[in-house]
Design a protein around this motif. Structure first.
Motif, mmCIF file in Angstrom:
data_model
loop_
_atom_site.group_PDB
_atom_site.id
_atom_site.type_symbol
_atom_site.label_atom_id
_atom_site.label_comp_id
_atom_site.label_asym_id
_atom_site.label_seq_id
_atom_site.Cartn_x
_atom_site.Cartn_y
_atom_site.Cartn_z
ATOM 1 N N GLN A 143 0.845 -1.187 0.000
ATOM 2 C CA GLN A 143 0.000 0.000 0.000
ATOM 3 C C GLN A 143 0.885 1.244 0.000
ATOM 4 O O GLN A 143 1.807 1.366 0.795
ATOM 5 C CB GLN A 143 -0.901 0.009 1.232
ATOM 6 C CG GLN A 143 -1.776 1.252 1.305
ATOM 7 C CD GLN A 143 -2.870 1.107 2.351
ATOM 8 O OE1 GLN A 143 -3.734 0.249 2.229
ATOM 9 N NE2 GLN A 143 -2.830 1.937 3.377
ATOM 10 N N TYR A 144 0.587 2.144 -0.933
ATOM 11 C CA TYR A 144 1.394 3.364 -1.074
ATOM 12 C C TYR A 144 0.586 4.573 -0.632
ATOM 13 O O TYR A 144 -0.604 4.667 -0.932
ATOM 14 C CB TYR A 144 1.823 3.549 -2.526
ATOM 15 C CG TYR A 144 2.360 2.288 -3.157
ATOM 16 C CD1 TYR A 144 3.436 1.611 -2.576
ATOM 17 C CD2 TYR A 144 1.792 1.758 -4.304
ATOM 18 C CE1 TYR A 144 3.927 0.441 -3.128
ATOM 19 C CE2 TYR A 144 2.277 0.587 -4.868
ATOM 20 C CZ TYR A 144 3.341 -0.072 -4.275
ATOM 21 O OH TYR A 144 3.817 -1.229 -4.816
ATOM 22 N N THR A 145 1.239 5.512 0.059
ATOM 23 C CA THR A 145 0.573 6.747 0.460
ATOM 24 C C THR A 145 1.375 7.932 -0.053
ATOM 25 O O THR A 145 2.568 8.056 0.237
ATOM 26 C CB THR A 145 0.463 6.836 2.001
ATOM 27 O OG1 THR A 145 -0.038 5.592 2.487
ATOM 28 C CG2 THR A 145 -0.474 7.958 2.410
ATOM 29 N N TYR A 146 0.714 8.781 -0.847
ATOM 30 C CA TYR A 146 1.367 9.977 -1.391
ATOM 31 C C TYR A 146 1.200 11.137 -0.409
ATOM 32 O O TYR A 146 0.313 11.094 0.463
ATOM 33 C CB TYR A 146 0.741 10.321 -2.747
ATOM 34 C CG TYR A 146 1.121 9.325 -3.824
ATOM 35 C CD1 TYR A 146 2.214 9.556 -4.642
ATOM 36 C CD2 TYR A 146 0.396 8.152 -3.990
ATOM 37 C CE1 TYR A 146 2.575 8.632 -5.615
ATOM 38 C CE2 TYR A 146 0.750 7.224 -4.963
ATOM 39 C CZ TYR A 146 1.837 7.477 -5.770
ATOM 40 O OH TYR A 146 2.198 6.563 -6.729
ATOM 41 N N GLY A 149 -2.194 12.403 0.421
ATOM 42 C CA GLY A 149 -3.160 11.464 0.974
ATOM 43 C C GLY A 149 -3.661 10.411 0.004
ATOM 44 O O GLY A 149 -4.384 9.495 0.395
ATOM 45 N N ILE A 151 -4.023 7.145 -1.975
ATOM 46 C CA ILE A 151 -3.630 5.771 -1.646
ATOM 47 C C ILE A 151 -3.620 4.954 -2.927
ATOM 48 O O ILE A 151 -4.489 5.134 -3.787
ATOM 49 C CB ILE A 151 -4.672 5.133 -0.689
ATOM 50 C CG1 ILE A 151 -4.790 5.934 0.601
ATOM 51 C CG2 ILE A 151 -4.395 3.669 -0.446
ATOM 52 C CD1 ILE A 151 -3.907 5.485 1.710
ATOM 53 N N TRP A 308 -6.986 0.667 7.613
ATOM 54 C CA TRP A 308 -7.679 1.395 6.546
ATOM 55 C C TRP A 308 -8.565 2.506 7.088
ATOM 56 O O TRP A 308 -9.256 2.339 8.096
ATOM 57 C CB TRP A 308 -8.510 0.435 5.689
ATOM 58 C CG TRP A 308 -7.659 -0.407 4.787
ATOM 59 C CD1 TRP A 308 -6.290 -0.474 4.784
ATOM 60 C CD2 TRP A 308 -8.109 -1.314 3.773
ATOM 61 N NE1 TRP A 308 -5.856 -1.356 3.824
ATOM 62 C CE2 TRP A 308 -6.946 -1.882 3.188
ATOM 63 C CE3 TRP A 308 -9.357 -1.692 3.285
ATOM 64 C CZ2 TRP A 308 -7.018 -2.814 2.154
ATOM 65 C CZ3 TRP A 308 -9.421 -2.623 2.256
ATOM 66 C CH2 TRP A 308 -8.259 -3.172 1.694
ATOM 67 N N GLN A 312 -11.217 4.511 2.635
ATOM 68 C CA GLN A 312 -10.804 3.276 1.965
ATOM 69 C C GLN A 312 -11.877 2.200 2.064
ATOM 70 O O GLN A 312 -12.119 1.451 1.123
ATOM 71 C CB GLN A 312 -9.507 2.739 2.586
ATOM 72 C CG GLN A 312 -8.269 3.345 1.985
ATOM 73 C CD GLN A 312 -7.037 2.789 2.666
ATOM 74 O OE1 GLN A 312 -6.637 3.261 3.724
ATOM 75 N NE2 GLN A 312 -6.432 1.777 2.070
#
Ligand code: HEC
Ligand SMILES: [Cu+2]
Length: 328
Positions: A143-146, A149, A151, A308, A312
């Motif tokens: 799981q990637y978070t920029y 925010g 996802i 989550w 999400q």
């Protein structure tokens, strides 16, 4: 008997040679993949530098071995006869002590010279400043978070020519995973509660694949990761649009969650795999029960969505309703 042994050994060697050609043609897993990031480039250079010495030493040792076997073979001499008495050879002995020392020193110097460029994240690259992305390894997805925010699951989109600094970790109740996209640099462990850092800077647009490099459970093989590098301006507009879509609930996040998380165990059409058939389960249509099972797990099912956000969960729930609900 001897002739037959020779023929067998000879054909084995020929077969090995024949296969070696095919294996080496595409690297065959023996050489690093074509690097597409400065740090991967340096890892690859270091590999070939050390490989050069290793290959040369291999040849010297094997050729000497074969020559000696042939030249000093028994030739029917009686076992009682003493062999020739050979004294030491000072220069030769000095040489085979000094040369390896010099080789090791050269390798050490080279490795320490390359190391900072592998470890240290540059502040800026060819087309802009550093981008930070959070990478969380979980059974059995990434799981990637920029920074804004956004996802993403499994597939990370990044700009070409900008250093991407990754903070790699995994949730406290999860296990150790290992982030590895070979073309974009070395492995880094995703350790529960202990963030590690690494980086890459994609030098050209393209899709780079990798996989979790730490055996992390039954569906470990499904834990693939992809990095898609796109031109910087295209990336900026995608990130802004995706942030809007995720706030408004119109993004494909729900599909990413189902395909990247649930489908690894329940199958791409939800008909079952490692986990049971859920396509027709009432649980996935009821928001309360869905939240409970996804966030808390159930016996053999890990708490895949323990961390989550509600957003999400909303994305997942509306995707499941559309796909498997009465309207689907
Ligand atoms: C690591 C594998 C794995 C993943 C990933 C996974 N599940 Fe499961 N799931 C299972 C297993 C195994 C069971 C059976 C649990 C039991 O009964 O012990 C299960 C059971 C369920 C059930 C109960 C079945 C029923 O008939 O009510 C639901 C619903 C469910 N999963 C939904 C999901 C959803 C939604 C996701 C994605 C967010 C997901 N699962 C991800 C392995 C997994
Ligand atoms: Cu893993």
């Amino acid at each position: 008997m001897r002739a037959r042994t020779l023929v067998t050994a000879g054909s084995l060697m020929l077969a090995a040679l024949a296969f070696a050609g095919a294996a080496l043609a595409d690297g065959g897993g023996f050489s690093p993949v074509e690097p597409a990031s400065p740090n991967a480039e340096r890892i690859s250079t270091t590999y070939w530098f050390i490989f050069g010495f290793a290959a040369a030493i291999f040849l010297v040792v094997e050729i000497a071995l074969v020559v000696f076997i042939v030249r000093f073979r028994n030739r029917g001499r009686s076992r009682e006869v003493e062999g020739p008495q050979i004294r030491g050879h000072l220069n030769l002995e000095l040489a085979w002590t000094a040369v390896p020392v010099l080789i090791l020193v050269a390798i050490a110097i080279f490795a320490f010279y390359e190391l900072p460029g592998i470890k240290d994240v540059p502040a800026a690259g060819a087309s802009g400043s550093q981008l930070q992305v959070g990478v969380e390894g979980q059974q059995f997805y990434w799981q990637y978070t920029y920074p804004n925010g956004v996802i993403a699951i499994d597939r990370m989109r990044v700009p070409v020519g900008r250093p991407v600094r990754l903070e790699v970790t995994s949730p406290l109740d999860d296990v150790i995973h290992s982030w590895w996209i070979p073309a974009l640099g070395g492995k880094i462990d995703a350790i529960p509660g202990h963030p590690n850092h690494t980086w890459f800077e994609a030098t050209k647009p393209g899709t780079y694949t990798g996989q979790c490099a730490e055996f992390c459970g039954i569906q470990h093989t499904a834990m693939l990761a992809t990095v898609e590098a796109v031109p910087s301006s295209q990336f900026d507009s995608w990130l802004a649009a995706e942030a809007r879509a995720q706030t408004e609930g119109t993004s494909d996040l729900g599909a990413q969650e189902f395909n990247g998380v649930c489908a690894k165990c329940h199958g791409l059409s939800g008909k079952g795999g490692v986990g049971p058939d859920i396509a027709s389960s009432a649980t996935i249509q009821d928001r309360q029960s869905l939240d409970t099972i996804v966030r808390e797990g159930l016996d053999l099912m890990p708490a895949v969505g323990a961390g989550w956000s509600d957003r999400q969960m909303d994305a997942l729930s509306s995707y499941l309703q559309k796909r498997f609900g009465n309207g689907g």
